[in-house]
Scaffold this active site. Structure first.
Site, PDB file in Angstrom:
ATOM      1  CE1 TYR A 126      -4.940  -1.486   5.041  1.00 21.39           C
ATOM      2  CE2 TYR A 126      -3.653   0.498   4.632  1.00 21.39           C
ATOM      3  CZ  TYR A 126      -4.319  -0.617   4.163  1.00 21.39           C
ATOM      4  OH  TYR A 126      -4.358  -0.867   2.812  1.00 21.39           O
TER       5      TYR A 126
ATOM      6  CB  SER B  89      -0.893   0.006   1.252  1.00 21.85           C
ATOM      7  OG  SER B  89      -1.556   1.240   1.412  1.00 21.85           O
TER       8      SER B  89
END
Length: 263
Positions: A167, A154
């Site tokens: 996250y 990501s």
């Protein structure tokens, strides 16, 4: 005619977390490139719907180069389920040539209010799953002397915003797992790389897309001036799955419209 280095037709690919969103788009891209694609997720009904829809969509293209799509439901966070699931796949369609570790989840909350259960859920879903599935598939790829593993990292493997520290920690961990897998598996002829999506328009980000203030920030912060569309990821995946990337290992290819390159 495309360059033969990018030809992945006839190969077997497993894409985890592929009943919707980015995973489904990546599966469709591999399918259109001629792979036999195995979808994976925990919800067998949702997975079967996705399989049927992808098979229909590809059939409508009318091209002969497309591959076959199957579904194999198992929980990628449970070691025994992973071992059994990978064994079933190879019994059904043969050796896995390409693994895409895409399974992921998000949860937003201030750090001081983040619940223990949500921390462990993100850790299991985003990081442990890639370790378990990657390890099991690598055990089979290693004696064969070749294979491609692509982890879906990501933008938050590098940078972070308030409210998503856990996250980002999992995605940062996945970046380093990618590099560690490269170190261990490279000598066996296996390439392990990652794709790092930026802000993409999916079912999971629909609320953010609809938030005009946030959406305007994304467009202004991204040199490309827009949100990513899931199809933007397919080219990077085909490259990292093909012989064109045989000397590329342990890298994260950010597909973010340039966001990580500017202040």
């Amino acid at each position: 005619m495309s360059h033969p280095l990018f030809d992945i037709s006839g190969q077997v690919a497993l894409v985890t977390g592929s009943s919707r969103g980015i995973g489904r788009a990546l599966a469709q891209g591999l399918l259109e490139a001629g792979c036999t694609v195995v979808l994976n997720g925990r919800d067998a009904d949702a997975l079967e719907r996705a399989r049927a829809e992808l098979a229909e969509a590809v059939a409508e293209t009318g091209t002969s180069a497309t591959g076959t799509v199957l579904a194999e439901s198992f929980d990628v966070t449970v070691p025994g389920a992973v071992a059994e699931g990978v064994a079933r796949i190879e019994e059904r369609v043969g050796p896995i040539d390409i693994l895409v570790n895409n399974t992921g989840a998000q949860h937003r909350a201030p750090l001081t209010e983040f619940a223990d259960a949500d921390w462990y859920r993100l850790l299991d879903t985003n990081l442990t799953s890639a370790f378990l599935v990657g390890r099991e598939v690598a055990r089979r790829m290693t004696p064969r002397g070749h294979g491609k593993i692509v982890n879906v990292c990501s933008l938050q493997s590098e940078v972070v915003r308030p409210g998503i520290a856990p996250y980002a920690a999992t995605k940062g961990g996945l970046k380093m797992l990618t590099k560690g897998m490269c170190a261990d598996l490279g000598p066996s002829g296996i390439q392990v790389n990652a794709i790092g999506p930026g802000y993409f328009r999916t079912e999971l980000t629909s609320a953010l897309v609809a938030d005009e203030e946030f959406s305007s920030w994304v467009r202004g912060r991204t040199p490309a001036g827009r949100w990513g569309e899931v199809g933007d990821l397919v080219g990077a995946l085909v490259f990292l799955s093909s012989a064109a990337s045989d000397f590329v290992n342990g890298q994260i290819l950010y597909v973010d419209g340039g966001m990580t390159s500017v202040l």
